[in-house]
Design a protein around this motif. Structure first.
Motif, short mmCIF file in Angstrom:
data_model
loop_
_atom_site.label_atom_id
_atom_site.label_comp_id
_atom_site.label_asym_id
_atom_site.label_seq_id
_atom_site.Cartn_x
_atom_site.Cartn_y
_atom_site.Cartn_z
N GLN A 164 0.84 -1.19 0.00
CA GLN A 164 0.00 0.00 0.00
C GLN A 164 0.87 1.24 0.00
O GLN A 164 1.87 1.31 0.72
CB GLN A 164 -0.87 0.06 1.26
N ILE A 165 0.47 2.22 -0.80
CA ILE A 165 1.04 3.56 -0.70
C ILE A 165 0.10 4.31 0.25
O ILE A 165 -1.08 4.47 -0.05
CB ILE A 165 1.11 4.28 -2.06
N VAL A 166 0.61 4.72 1.40
CA VAL A 166 -0.21 5.34 2.44
C VAL A 166 0.29 6.76 2.69
O VAL A 166 1.48 6.98 2.95
CB VAL A 166 -0.15 4.52 3.75
N TYR A 167 -0.63 7.71 2.62
CA TYR A 167 -0.35 9.11 2.90
C TYR A 167 -0.78 9.37 4.34
O TYR A 167 -1.92 9.11 4.72
CB TYR A 167 -1.13 9.98 1.92
N GLN A 168 0.14 9.86 5.16
CA GLN A 168 -0.14 10.12 6.57
C GLN A 168 0.00 11.62 6.82
O GLN A 168 1.01 12.22 6.45
CB GLN A 168 0.87 9.34 7.42
N PHE A 169 -1.04 12.20 7.44
CA PHE A 169 -1.01 13.64 7.67
C PHE A 169 -1.58 13.97 9.03
O PHE A 169 -2.35 13.21 9.61
CB PHE A 169 -1.78 14.38 6.55
N GLU A 170 -1.18 15.15 9.52
CA GLU A 170 -1.66 15.61 10.82
C GLU A 170 -2.74 16.65 10.59
O GLU A 170 -2.58 17.59 9.81
CB GLU A 170 -0.49 16.22 11.60
N GLU A 171 -3.88 16.44 11.28
CA GLU A 171 -5.01 17.34 11.13
C GLU A 171 -5.92 17.18 12.35
O GLU A 171 -6.25 16.06 12.73
CB GLU A 171 -5.77 16.99 9.84
#
Length: 138
Positions: free
Chosen positions: A53-60
């Motif tokens: 999996q290509i996983v995008y992790q972000f803070e919000e």
């Protein structure tokens, strides 16, 4: 032998996976290619499939969540294996996984990972995670 099978089922002495990619920096639209190397543990373990999996992790900060770190799957590839990995055996699976054309760029609080999971029935799934850097097309 029964003790080894029990330990393997909870992830101790089980198979190990390592995803090897020749580079870490990519531009949106490029293809991430590499190999998943599966190494047998102390006992034979059946692996159904390997999921990349290509996983995008972000803070919000969100009102509907107690967590500030969120993930979004950008792409996925499943390699069906249905193979028993014997003790000490090594299996190499080549792969190619394209990045979206509009893939988010890596920033301070926005990261992208290549996550690999070996799906093992009735046991702890073996995982590997590698950060990749997405840059703007220059």
């Amino acid at each position: 032998m029964m003790w080894k099978k029990f330990l393997s089922s909870i992830g101790i002495g089980s198979v190990k996976i390592d995803t090897v990619i020749p580079k870490r920096h990519f531009i949106a639209g490029e293809v991430v290619d590499g190999e998943v190397i599966i190494t047998g543990g102390q006992v034979a373990v059946p692996i159904q499939s390997v999921v990349l999996q290509i996983v995008y992790q972000f803070e919000e900060i969100r009102d509907d969540s107690d967590f500030s770190i969120h993930e979004k799957e950008l792409n996925q590839l499943t390699i069906h294996l249905d193979k028993e990995i014997l003790s000490g055996e090594t299996v190499v699976l080549p792969f190619q996984l394209p990045l979206e054309q509009h893939c988010p760029v890596t920033e301070e609080k926005k990261q992208t990972f290549l996550r690999t999971t070996a799906i093992i029935p009735q046991s702890v799934d073996a995982t590997d995670q590698d950060e990749i850097i997405i840059k703007k097309d220059e």
